[in-house]
Write a protein that holds these residues in place. Structure first.
Motif, PDB file in Angstrom:
ATOM      1  N   ALA A  54      50.749 104.881 105.048  1.00 31.59           N
ATOM      2  CA  ALA A  54      51.811 105.177 104.084  1.00 31.59           C
ATOM      3  C   ALA A  54      53.175 104.786 104.634  1.00 31.59           C
ATOM      4  CB  ALA A  54      51.787 106.664 103.723  1.00 31.59           C
ATOM      5  N   TYR A  55      53.399 105.039 105.926  1.00 29.46           N
ATOM      6  CA  TYR A  55      54.672 104.670 106.544  1.00 29.46           C
ATOM      7  C   TYR A  55      54.896 103.158 106.461  1.00 29.46           C
ATOM      8  CZ  TYR A  55      58.254 103.877 110.088  1.00 29.46           C
ATOM      9  OH  TYR A  55      59.397 103.467 110.730  1.00 29.46           O
ATOM     10  N   GLY A  56      53.861 102.374 106.790  1.00 28.01           N
ATOM     11  CA  GLY A  56      53.992 100.923 106.721  1.00 28.01           C
ATOM     12  C   GLY A  56      54.281 100.427 105.321  1.00 28.01           C
ATOM     13  N   LEU A  57      53.628 101.027 104.328  1.00 25.09           N
ATOM     14  CA  LEU A  57      53.884 100.650 102.941  1.00 25.09           C
ATOM     15  C   LEU A  57      55.321 100.974 102.543  1.00 25.09           C
ATOM     16  CD1 LEU A  57      50.498 101.805 101.401  1.00 25.09           C
ATOM     17  CD2 LEU A  57      51.459  99.499 101.175  1.00 25.09           C
ATOM     18  N   ALA A  58      55.815 102.122 102.999  1.00 24.66           N
ATOM     19  CA  ALA A  58      57.196 102.487 102.693  1.00 24.66           C
ATOM     20  C   ALA A  58      58.176 101.516 103.323  1.00 24.66           C
ATOM     21  CB  ALA A  58      57.467 103.917 103.173  1.00 24.66           C
ATOM     22  N   GLN A  59      57.846 101.009 104.513  1.00 25.74           N
ATOM     23  CA  GLN A  59      58.702 100.014 105.168  1.00 25.74           C
ATOM     24  C   GLN A  59      58.777  98.720 104.352  1.00 25.74           C
ATOM     25  OE1 GLN A  59      60.586  99.924 108.271  1.00 25.74           O
ATOM     26  NE2 GLN A  59      60.471 102.115 107.797  1.00 25.74           N
ATOM     27  N   LEU A  60      57.772  98.482 103.544  1.00 24.57           N
ATOM     28  CA  LEU A  60      57.746  97.276 102.702  1.00 24.57           C
ATOM     29  C   LEU A  60      58.186  97.571 101.265  1.00 24.57           C
ATOM     30  CD1 LEU A  60      54.443  95.597 103.973  1.00 24.57           C
ATOM     31  CD2 LEU A  60      56.806  94.985 104.542  1.00 24.57           C
ATOM     32  N   GLY A  85      60.299 107.984 101.701  1.00 24.33           N
ATOM     33  CA  GLY A  85      60.021 107.535 100.345  1.00 24.33           C
ATOM     34  C   GLY A  85      58.558 107.584  99.965  1.00 24.33           C
ATOM     35  N   VAL A  86      57.769 108.348 100.711  1.00 23.18           N
ATOM     36  CA  VAL A  86      56.337 108.492 100.415  1.00 23.18           C
ATOM     37  C   VAL A  86      56.145 109.651  99.438  1.00 23.18           C
ATOM     38  CG1 VAL A  86      54.069 109.036 101.404  1.00 23.18           C
ATOM     39  CG2 VAL A  86      55.663 107.537 102.643  1.00 23.18           C
ATOM     40  N   ASP A  87      55.255 109.482  98.480  1.00 31.51           N
ATOM     41  CA  ASP A  87      54.939 110.530  97.512  1.00 31.51           C
ATOM     42  C   ASP A  87      53.966 111.519  98.152  1.00 31.51           C
ATOM     43  OD1 ASP A  87      54.195 112.135  95.403  1.00 31.51           O
ATOM     44  OD2 ASP A  87      53.255 110.537  94.236  1.00 31.51           O
ATOM     45  N   THR A  88      54.413 112.739  98.409  1.00 32.74           N
ATOM     46  CA  THR A  88      53.580 113.764  99.045  1.00 32.74           C
ATOM     47  C   THR A  88      53.087 114.827  98.060  1.00 32.74           C
ATOM     48  OG1 THR A  88      55.527 115.095  99.618  1.00 32.74           O
ATOM     49  CG2 THR A  88      54.802 113.454 101.232  1.00 32.74           C
ATOM     50  N   SER A  89      53.217 114.553  96.778  1.00 27.48           N
ATOM     51  CA  SER A  89      52.878 115.557  95.772  1.00 27.48           C
ATOM     52  C   SER A  89      51.399 115.916  95.776  1.00 27.48           C
ATOM     53  CB  SER A  89      53.291 115.071  94.378  1.00 27.48           C
ATOM     54  OG  SER A  89      52.579 113.887  94.019  1.00 27.48           O
ATOM     55  N   GLY A 252      46.364  98.378 113.697  1.00 25.22           N
ATOM     56  CA  GLY A 252      45.374  98.254 112.634  1.00 25.22           C
ATOM     57  C   GLY A 252      45.828  98.905 111.343  1.00 25.22           C
ATOM     58  N   ASP A 253      46.457 100.072 111.454  1.00 24.11           N
ATOM     59  CA  ASP A 253      46.961 100.744 110.253  1.00 24.11           C
ATOM     60  C   ASP A 253      48.090  99.942 109.620  1.00 24.11           C
ATOM     61  OD1 ASP A 253      45.175 102.868 110.458  1.00 24.11           O
ATOM     62  OD2 ASP A 253      46.529 104.038 111.723  1.00 24.11           O
ATOM     63  N   ALA A 254      48.964  99.353 110.448  1.00 23.70           N
ATOM     64  CA  ALA A 254      50.040  98.516 109.917  1.00 23.70           C
ATOM     65  C   ALA A 254      49.458  97.297 109.194  1.00 23.70           C
ATOM     66  CB  ALA A 254      50.975  98.078 111.042  1.00 23.70           C
ATOM     67  N   TYR A 255      48.402  96.711 109.761  1.00 25.84           N
ATOM     68  CA  TYR A 255      47.736  95.582 109.103  1.00 25.84           C
ATOM     69  C   TYR A 255      47.278  95.993 107.706  1.00 25.84           C
ATOM     70  CZ  TYR A 255      44.452  91.633 108.580  1.00 25.84           C
ATOM     71  OH  TYR A 255      43.786  90.510 108.133  1.00 25.84           O
ATOM     72  N   ARG A 256      46.699  97.174 107.601  1.00 29.21           N
ATOM     73  CA  ARG A 256      46.218  97.647 106.311  1.00 29.21           C
ATOM     74  C   ARG A 256      47.371  97.858 105.336  1.00 29.21           C
ATOM     75  NH1 ARG A 256      42.951  97.968 110.196  1.00 29.21           N
ATOM     76  NH2 ARG A 256      40.745  98.506 110.062  1.00 29.21           N
ATOM     77  N   SER A 257      48.512  98.312 105.841  1.00 29.19           N
ATOM     78  CA  SER A 257      49.687  98.486 104.987  1.00 29.19           C
ATOM     79  C   SER A 257      50.140  97.156 104.406  1.00 29.19           C
ATOM     80  CB  SER A 257      50.837  99.112 105.786  1.00 29.19           C
ATOM     81  OG  SER A 257      50.480 100.340 106.352  1.00 29.19           O
ATOM     82  N   GLY A 258      50.250  96.148 105.258  1.00 27.53           N
ATOM     83  CA  GLY A 258      50.659  94.827 104.781  1.00 27.53           C
ATOM     84  C   GLY A 258      49.665  94.242 103.801  1.00 27.53           C
TER      85      GLY A 258
END
Length: 311
Positions: A54-60, A85-89, A252-258
């Motif tokens: 989620a952090y990586g996606l928010a960075q993008l 900016g991540v949705d934690t609802s 690896g998690d960052a790769y998945r975010s991209g």
């Protein structure tokens, strides 16, 4: 496109021992082992597969929705995710448990002793998949609660939500038939090369048989890049050179975010893999899995050097 990220949220407590474990462990006394190591301070880092992705996606520039659990000490993790900016609802808090935590002690020889408390990760996130819009949703099932990892794929298939299945470090708790059921029908099965070999052994399936059960198989190979299989067609994806390499944890998690970001933009999977490779190059340049910051102009330059298409 709404991106849903299922997996773990955890605190990593990192300690360094200035000596060597081997000097304090007597081989002939292993059966009555009782040792204490004085550590040189403690660092706490935010981690867990769902949080990292989620952090990586928010960075993008995305606002992903977390599907995970936190414990009674999870408020500061929620505050951090909200600030990014991540949705934690959809995050479930379990008041009777602590947030999952790893306690990692490393000695001078880079040997590690780790204790892991799953805590709140023992509970399902209990999200409502039926409320997701299949026309504008994309999901990833990353290592976390086993019930979520088995139930969410079935629900995603039922409601026609495209999903990536990423068994990762959870493989030791699976049985072969259940694992096959979870990834069958996924848009992507992603793992590193060691994990892919383990998946084949656990399931008794050859790579070609695994490929037949999903739309694509992506295998990451560290500094050697990654491989994309779509049917019999293989595409080799180069790694993106990093400015420096400090810590491969979280790459690896960052790769998945991209990968997810590019898929949400409608990019071809080979292009999406390039996005993953570029974001991973940021993660390895920092200690900790949620420490890097992406400059989009620099990201686009790195992507173009790999032959990738920018947004």
């Amino acid at each position: 496109m709404r991106i849903y990220v299922s997996g773990s949220l955890a605190y990593d407590r990192i300690m360094n021992f200035e000596g060597r474990f081997a000097d304090h462990i007597l081989p002939d006394k292993i059966h009555v082992l009782n040792v204490c190591f004085n550590v040189n301070g403690l660092q706490e880092k935010l981690g867990g597969t769902a949080g990292n992705i989620a952090y990586g996606l928010a960075q993008l520039g995305e606002r992903p929705t977390l599907l995970a659990c936190l414990g009674r000490d999870g408020d500061r993790y929620l505050e951090w995710m909200d600030s990014q900016g991540v949705d934690t609802s959809q995050v479930r808090q379990v008041p009777e448990e602590f947030t999952a935590g790893a306690f990692i002690t490393t000695d001078k020889s880079d040997n590690q002793i780790t204790g892991f408390n799953p805590g709140a990760m023992n509970f399902s996130c209990q999200c409502a998949v039926e409320d997701m819009n299949p026309a504008s949703s994309l999901a990833i099932v990353a290592p976390g609660n086993l019930e979520d990892m088995t139930e969410l794929p079935a629900q995603f298939r039922r409601h026609r939500i495209p999903y990536i299945f990423d068994p990762g470090q959870s493989l030791n708790i699976w049985q072969g038939p259940e694992l096959v059921k979870a990834f069958s029908g996924a848009q992507v099965l992603i793992s590193n090369d060691y994990e892919l070999e383990l998946i084949q052994r656990m399931t008794g399936l050859k790579l070609s048989q695994i490929i037949d059960k999903v739309e694509a198989v992506i295998t990451t190979k560290g500094e050697e890049g990654s491989v994309l299989w779509r049917g019999p067609d293989r595409t080799d994806i180069p790694a993106c050179p990093a400015s420096q390499v400090k810590d491969p944890t979280g790459a690896g998690d960052a790769y998945r975010s991209g990968l997810l970001k590019a898929m949400a933009l409608g990019k071809d999977l080979a292009q999406a893999c390039l996005w993953g490779a570029v974001l991973a190059s940021y993660a390895v340049a920092c200690y900790g899995t949620q420490e890097y910051t992406v400059d989009r102009a620099d990201f686009d330059r790195r992507l173009e050097r790999l032959g990738g298409e920018t947004a």
